[in-house]
Structure formats: C-alpha cells, structure tokens
Design a protein around this motif. Structure first.
Motif, PDB file in Angstrom:
ATOM      1  N   GLU A 223       0.806  -1.217   0.000  1.00 62.90           N
ATOM      2  CA  GLU A 223       0.000   0.000   0.000  1.00 62.90           C
ATOM      3  C   GLU A 223       0.843   1.273   0.000  1.00 62.90           C
ATOM      4  O   GLU A 223       0.388   2.339   0.433  1.00 62.90           O
ATOM      5  CB  GLU A 223      -1.002   0.000   1.161  1.00 62.90           C
ATOM      6  N   HIS A 246      -1.517  -4.697  -8.198  1.00 57.36           N
ATOM      7  CA  HIS A 246      -2.848  -4.569  -7.593  1.00 57.36           C
ATOM      8  C   HIS A 246      -2.933  -5.309  -6.262  1.00 57.36           C
ATOM      9  O   HIS A 246      -3.546  -4.806  -5.305  1.00 57.36           O
ATOM     10  CB  HIS A 246      -3.909  -5.075  -8.573  1.00 57.36           C
ATOM     11  N   ARG A 249      -1.674  -3.225  -3.699  1.00 56.57           N
ATOM     12  CA  ARG A 249      -2.456  -1.999  -3.570  1.00 56.57           C
ATOM     13  C   ARG A 249      -1.560  -0.754  -3.592  1.00 56.57           C
ATOM     14  O   ARG A 249      -1.627   0.128  -2.722  1.00 56.57           O
ATOM     15  CB  ARG A 249      -3.316  -2.027  -2.301  1.00 56.57           C
ATOM     16  N   THR A 251       0.021   2.838  -5.196  1.00 54.29           N
ATOM     17  CA  THR A 251      -0.547   4.060  -5.761  1.00 54.29           C
ATOM     18  C   THR A 251       0.523   4.819  -6.531  1.00 54.29           C
ATOM     19  O   THR A 251       1.653   4.958  -6.063  1.00 54.29           O
ATOM     20  CB  THR A 251      -1.095   4.972  -4.637  1.00 54.29           C
TER      21      THR A 251
END
Length: 320
Positions: A223, A246, A249, A251
């Motif tokens: 993440e 993915h 997770r 960004t």
C-alpha cells in the motif's frame, strides 16, 4: 538598451539588444545580479528537443519567441529593483525571467529575497519551489521510509528538504555514481538502484526514465505510494501495472508545479509557495547544487558547454 540571451537555433545562441523602457504603473525595473541555468527544460530548449505539440505547455512566464528559435527562454533570475514601488526600491528580488541584464515586469512577478540568502543560491528558488510542491503532495509522515529516485536538480532538492524531516530512512537513488557527491554534501544516503532498500512507504520519482519508474514501484512496501515528478514529453513510458501491483495496492500519483498542491491550495498562493522556497535557501547545503559560474557575456559558449556536461547541475550566470 537591454541585453538578453536568445536561442537562435538548436545548439546556438547569442546576446541581442532591445529597446529599454521605463516602468509603468504597477511595474518595476530590475537590474540583474545573477541568473541560473539548470540541466532540465532550458537545455532541452537549447538543443531544440522540445516537441512542437508540448511547446505551449513549456512556455516560460516572460518568454519571447517560440521554440526551436529564435526564442528568449529562462526562469531563474535574481536582481535588484532600481525603479518601482518604495517598498521594493533597492531590494533584491527573484523573478521567473529569462537571462537579461535589465528588465521591466509587473511588481506581482517579483518575490523579495531574504537577507540571509546569497544571490548565487537564490537562483535555485524555482527548482526548490517545485520540490516544496512535491513535498506538500507527498505528505511524508513521522518515521517513514522514503526513496527519492533521480539525483538531478529536482530530485536533489526534494532530498535536501526531506533530510530535515523525522524520517526513519531517506535514500537518494541514481544510476550515476558521481551523484554520490551531492548526496554526501546534503548528508543523505546515496544508493545505486540495485542497492536501494525496499519496503518504502513513499517513493518520489524524478529520473524521467522508464527504468527508474519501474524500480520505484519495486521499492514500495504494501500500500505504498509513488509520487511521479518526471516529465516525459511525447514519450510514453511503460508502467509495470501487472504482477503484484494490484495485490500490493500500490498508488502512483502525479505532482506538478503548475498548481499549488491540493493539500495546501486553499491556504497558499503560488506567491506564498515561492516565498517559502526562498526561505529554505538560507540553508548553505544548497550550495552543492551550484556546479559552475560564468559571465553573462560568455553565455552563448557556456550554454554549448553545459549541453555536453552530464555532471552539471545549476550554472550561475554573473552580471556586471
């Protein structure tokens, strides 16, 4: 007469004179003390490598002419106000103006230089402003593990700001081992890409390379977030969004200096942001970015030399 530097064709430039004029209402006349040349956008203009489809996006605030030339281009100028409002008369100011010995601009385009910031160092204000915006976008937290990929002007300036934060780890990553000297001057750990530590909470990517972007995503922990500062022009770099992207997770988020970071936009103007940036330059560590000095009269030859010097960061141009 005013004298300014113009790029006349790819790889060539010259000094040209133009009629001088007195300042009108709301304007000031500035005598230049220093200007700066970075290895980024300005050398793209010098080499004639700005794609026509993005030339409008890359216009400097006081640019004249158009790329590939003739064009008057530049955005790092420090001078002293010789005519204008009483509160600015005799004061040093920073302006996003091309290389020119004297110029008239709106007063709103001028930001006073703090007394404790030398004129040479003040030319870095435009670059540091980009870095300040990125730090506002990235919003690092106490104890974060951070990597900055790309130890050029912008990446180095981001690392210079972040080194004062209470981070658990900060690494400046670059493929060029010569950039270790900049990291050492800043007191920041330097790493080659293959040696950088993973598990990062935050990666700030400034290398403008597909390989750097991919490595940045690899360095993120679960993440984690990558803030993309690189400008690729017309290139379309591949972004590895397969594999575990993915599942982990991750960004990827853009940061660009054209607008104040969203987290501060309601409370800070671009003028506020530039003033913040100038205050950071009281730190003498920023002298490490000043890798050369030359006279304004020699600027045509200096630009040609800089285009062939991969070690250069910011060249300071000195005016009589």
């Amino acid at each position: 007469m005013f004298t300014a530097y113009w790029t006349t064709a790819p790889g060539r430039g010259e000094l040209r004179t133009e009629p001088e004029r007195a300042p009108g209402p709301g304007e000031a006349l500035v005598r230049t003390l220093r200007s700066g040349v970075s290895r980024g956008t300005e050398l793209l203009v010098h080499r004639g490598e700005v794609p026509a489809e993005v030339a409008g996006i890359m216009r400097a605030p006081f640019q004249e002419g158009d790329v590939p030339g003739p064009v008057k281009y530049g955005y790092l100028s420090v001078g002293v106000v010789v005519e204008g409002p009483a509160e600015l008369s005799g004061r040093r100011v920073f302006c996003l103006h091309p290389h020119q010995d004297r110029y008239v601009v709106p007063v709103a385009a001028l930001t006073p230089v703090p007394d404790d910031v030398p004129s040479d160092r003040a030319v870095l204000a435009g670059t540091v402003e980009t870095a300040v915006n990125a730090v506002w976008d990235a919003a690092p937290r106490l104890g974060d593990r951070v990597a900055v990929i790309g130890a050029g002007m912008v990446g180095g300036a981001v690392a210079a700001l972040l080194r004062t934060f209470p981070l658990e780890r900060l690494e400046l990553v670059d493929v060029n081992p010569a950039r270790a000297a900049l990291a050492e001057a800043l007191g920041v750990t330097f790493r080659a890409p293959q040696e950088a530590a993973d598990g990062c909470d935050l990666v700030i990517h400034c290398s403008a390379s597909e390989e750097g972007l991919a490595r940045g995503l690899e360095l993120l922990g679960e993440e984690g977030e990558l803030v993309e500062m690189s400008w690729y022009g017309t290139r379309a770099p591949r972004v590895p969004l397969g594999g575990a992207f993915h599942a982990r997770r991750l960004t990827v988020r853009a940061s660009q200096v054209g607008a104040v970071a969203a987290a501060r936009r309601a409370r800070r103007t671009t003028a506020d942001r530039l003033a913040v940036s100038l205050r950071q330059l009281a730190d003498p560590a920023f002298d490490a970015f000043l890798t050369g000095r030359s006279a304004f009269a020699d600027l045509p030859a200096t630009m040609a030399a800089l285009a062939d010097d991969p070690a250069a960061l910011c060249q300071v141009v000195q005016y009589p």
